[in-house]
Design an enzyme around this catalytic site. Sequence first.
Site, PDB file in Angstrom:
ATOM      1  N   TYR A 207      -1.576  -0.231  10.258  1.00 51.24           N
ATOM      2  CA  TYR A 207      -1.775  -0.766   8.904  1.00 51.24           C
ATOM      3  C   TYR A 207      -0.593  -0.385   8.008  1.00 51.24           C
ATOM      4  O   TYR A 207      -0.037  -1.228   7.290  1.00 51.24           O
ATOM      5  CB  TYR A 207      -3.079  -0.221   8.328  1.00 51.24           C
ATOM      6  CG  TYR A 207      -3.281  -0.489   6.857  1.00 51.24           C
ATOM      7  CD1 TYR A 207      -3.713  -1.734   6.407  1.00 51.24           C
ATOM      8  CD2 TYR A 207      -3.044   0.507   5.902  1.00 51.24           C
ATOM      9  CE1 TYR A 207      -3.896  -1.982   5.046  1.00 51.24           C
ATOM     10  CE2 TYR A 207      -3.228   0.266   4.551  1.00 51.24           C
ATOM     11  CZ  TYR A 207      -3.649  -0.974   4.126  1.00 51.24           C
ATOM     12  OH  TYR A 207      -3.824  -1.209   2.783  1.00 51.24           O
TER      13      TYR A 207
ATOM     14  N   SER B  67       0.856  -1.197   0.000  1.00 51.75           N
ATOM     15  CA  SER B  67       0.000   0.000   0.000  1.00 51.75           C
ATOM     16  C   SER B  67       0.886   1.239   0.000  1.00 51.75           C
ATOM     17  O   SER B  67       1.981   1.237   0.582  1.00 51.75           O
ATOM     18  CB  SER B  67      -0.879   0.030   1.256  1.00 51.75           C
ATOM     19  OG  SER B  67      -1.523   1.289   1.360  1.00 51.75           O
TER      20      SER B  67
HETATM   21  P1  NAP Z   1     -11.702  -5.525   0.587  1.00 54.76           P
HETATM   22  O1  NAP Z   1     -12.535  -4.945  -0.517  1.00 54.76           O
HETATM   23  O2  NAP Z   1     -12.016  -5.229   2.001  1.00 54.76           O
HETATM   24  O3  NAP Z   1     -11.631  -7.110   0.361  1.00 54.76           O
HETATM   25  C1  NAP Z   1     -10.882  -7.872   1.267  1.00 54.76           C
HETATM   26  C2  NAP Z   1     -10.791  -9.293   0.787  1.00 54.76           C
HETATM   27  O4  NAP Z   1      -9.890  -9.985   1.670  1.00 54.76           O
HETATM   28  C3  NAP Z   1     -12.106 -10.038   0.858  1.00 54.76           C
HETATM   29  O5  NAP Z   1     -12.123 -10.992  -0.184  1.00 54.76           O
HETATM   30  C4  NAP Z   1     -12.044 -10.720   2.224  1.00 54.76           C
HETATM   31  O6  NAP Z   1     -12.802 -11.917   2.300  1.00 54.76           O
HETATM   32  C5  NAP Z   1     -10.564 -11.051   2.293  1.00 54.76           C
HETATM   33  N1  NAP Z   1     -10.047 -11.205   3.657  1.00 54.76           N
HETATM   34  C6  NAP Z   1     -10.109 -10.338   4.690  1.00 54.76           C
HETATM   35  N2  NAP Z   1      -9.514 -10.865   5.781  1.00 54.76           N
HETATM   36  C7  NAP Z   1      -9.074 -12.098   5.403  1.00 54.76           C
HETATM   37  C8  NAP Z   1      -8.388 -13.132   6.078  1.00 54.76           C
HETATM   38  N3  NAP Z   1      -8.038 -13.021   7.369  1.00 54.76           N
HETATM   39  N4  NAP Z   1      -8.104 -14.264   5.391  1.00 54.76           N
HETATM   40  C9  NAP Z   1      -8.455 -14.406   4.086  1.00 54.76           C
HETATM   41  N5  NAP Z   1      -9.100 -13.453   3.399  1.00 54.76           N
HETATM   42  C10 NAP Z   1      -9.407 -12.314   4.058  1.00 54.76           C
HETATM   43  O7  NAP Z   1     -10.159  -5.093   0.397  1.00 54.76           O
HETATM   44  P2  NAP Z   1      -9.384  -4.417  -0.837  1.00 54.76           P
HETATM   45  O8  NAP Z   1      -9.547  -2.953  -0.753  1.00 54.76           O
HETATM   46  O9  NAP Z   1      -9.695  -5.145  -2.096  1.00 54.76           O
HETATM   47  O10 NAP Z   1      -7.882  -4.723  -0.394  1.00 54.76           O
HETATM   48  C11 NAP Z   1      -7.116  -5.791  -0.937  1.00 54.76           C
HETATM   49  C12 NAP Z   1      -5.655  -5.540  -0.600  1.00 54.76           C
HETATM   50  O11 NAP Z   1      -5.259  -4.291  -1.157  1.00 54.76           O
HETATM   51  C13 NAP Z   1      -5.371  -5.447   0.899  1.00 54.76           C
HETATM   52  O12 NAP Z   1      -4.131  -6.065   1.178  1.00 54.76           O
HETATM   53  C14 NAP Z   1      -5.284  -3.955   1.137  1.00 54.76           C
HETATM   54  O13 NAP Z   1      -4.505  -3.642   2.249  1.00 54.76           O
HETATM   55  C15 NAP Z   1      -4.657  -3.493  -0.158  1.00 54.76           C
HETATM   56  N6  NAP Z   1      -4.860  -2.075  -0.451  1.00 54.76           N
HETATM   57  C16 NAP Z   1      -6.114  -1.555  -0.622  1.00 54.76           C
HETATM   58  C17 NAP Z   1      -6.255  -0.212  -0.895  1.00 54.76           C
HETATM   59  C18 NAP Z   1      -7.609   0.432  -1.076  1.00 54.76           C
HETATM   60  O14 NAP Z   1      -7.703   1.673  -1.041  1.00 54.76           O
HETATM   61  N7  NAP Z   1      -8.675  -0.337  -1.277  1.00 54.76           N
HETATM   62  C19 NAP Z   1      -5.130   0.604  -0.992  1.00 54.76           C
HETATM   63  C20 NAP Z   1      -3.872   0.055  -0.829  1.00 54.76           C
HETATM   64  C21 NAP Z   1      -3.748  -1.291  -0.557  1.00 54.76           C
HETATM   65  P3  NAP Z   1     -14.231 -11.952   3.103  1.00 54.76           P
HETATM   66  O15 NAP Z   1     -15.182 -11.139   2.267  1.00 54.76           O
HETATM   67  O16 NAP Z   1     -14.599 -13.381   3.173  1.00 54.76           O
HETATM   68  O17 NAP Z   1     -13.964 -11.316   4.440  1.00 54.76           O
END
Ligand code: NAP
Length: 251
Positions: A160, A146
């Site tokens: 985080y 991130s």
């Molecule tokens: P999201 O929309 O909240 O989706 C999270 C996903 O991870 C869901 O499929 C969830 O499954 C799964 N998950 C959560 N906890 C888990 C665990 N303990 N074991 C296995 N699966 C788990 O998140 P996102 O925004 O797509 O983020 C994905 C990645 O990108 C993360 O690493 C995040 O830190 C990174 N990121 C995101 C952003 C942003 O702005 N969105 C920016 C920078 C980095 P369930 O639905 O079953 O809980």
Amino acid sequence: MSAAKKVLLVTGGSRGIGAAICRLGAASGYRVAVNYASNQAAADAVVAGIEAASGEAIAVRGDVGKEADVVAMFAAVDRAFGRLDAFVNNAGIVDVKARVDEMSAERVERMMRINVTGSFLCAREAVKRMSTRHGGKGGAIVNISSAAARLGAPGEYVDYAASKGAIDTMTVGLAREVVSEGIRVNAVSPGITETEIHASGGQPDRVARMQDMLPMKRAGTADEVAHAVLYLLSDEASYTTGAILNVSGGR
Ligand code: NAP
């Protein structure tokens, strides 16, 4: 479907960025394992979408913060597909907005267990299957970091940000550790991306609130992140390892 088709496992593949990676991976020719923690309906919907587009996918439950779940998840992929070519450490969480002087040990430990320990355990299982040292045929790993690792997320979630700093360092170290064993390891570092993660951290309006402060005056999309991930997994990136690719719209 051909057993020769490459296999991709994405943790947290059921929603947001992970789901976009799964869909684009299937469209790029991978058989895809869609991991999820608890929301089976979302994982099943990603699988159904891939199958409707003539792709092949399975949903695999497992909490990356639990070692037994991680071991079982990789074993399920072994049973279903019999190989692993590409792996994405995508599952990650944020917590509610807090200053460091307000954080409990439980909060910080949960953050590190899921975002850091989970990524290490999954990388361990992927390397055991891919490394020529272990009889594997090589492969590619992409870790989702991130921009927070660079920016620190003050007043919001420094825990985080620090967990993603660990992911950057793991990417560089693991890339060098396995470079002679047929495995490339890279990271994609997204900026603010439109997903449900902001609502899960108690800030459903975070994108709308911040977009005017972003260089491109908008957040990124999950698809824009997924394209960078698929590039790094592909043979087109065959001389790229240990890289951290910012997909953060100039931030
Ligand atoms: P999201 O929309 O909240 O989706 C999270 C996903 O991870 C869901 O499929 C969830 O499954 C799964 N998950 C959560 N906890 C888990 C665990 N303990 N074991 C296995 N699966 C788990 O998140 P996102 O925004 O797509 O983020 C994905 C990645 O990108 C993360 O690493 C995040 O830190 C990174 N990121 C995101 C952003 C942003 O702005 N969105 C920016 C920078 C980095 P369930 O639905 O079953 O809980």
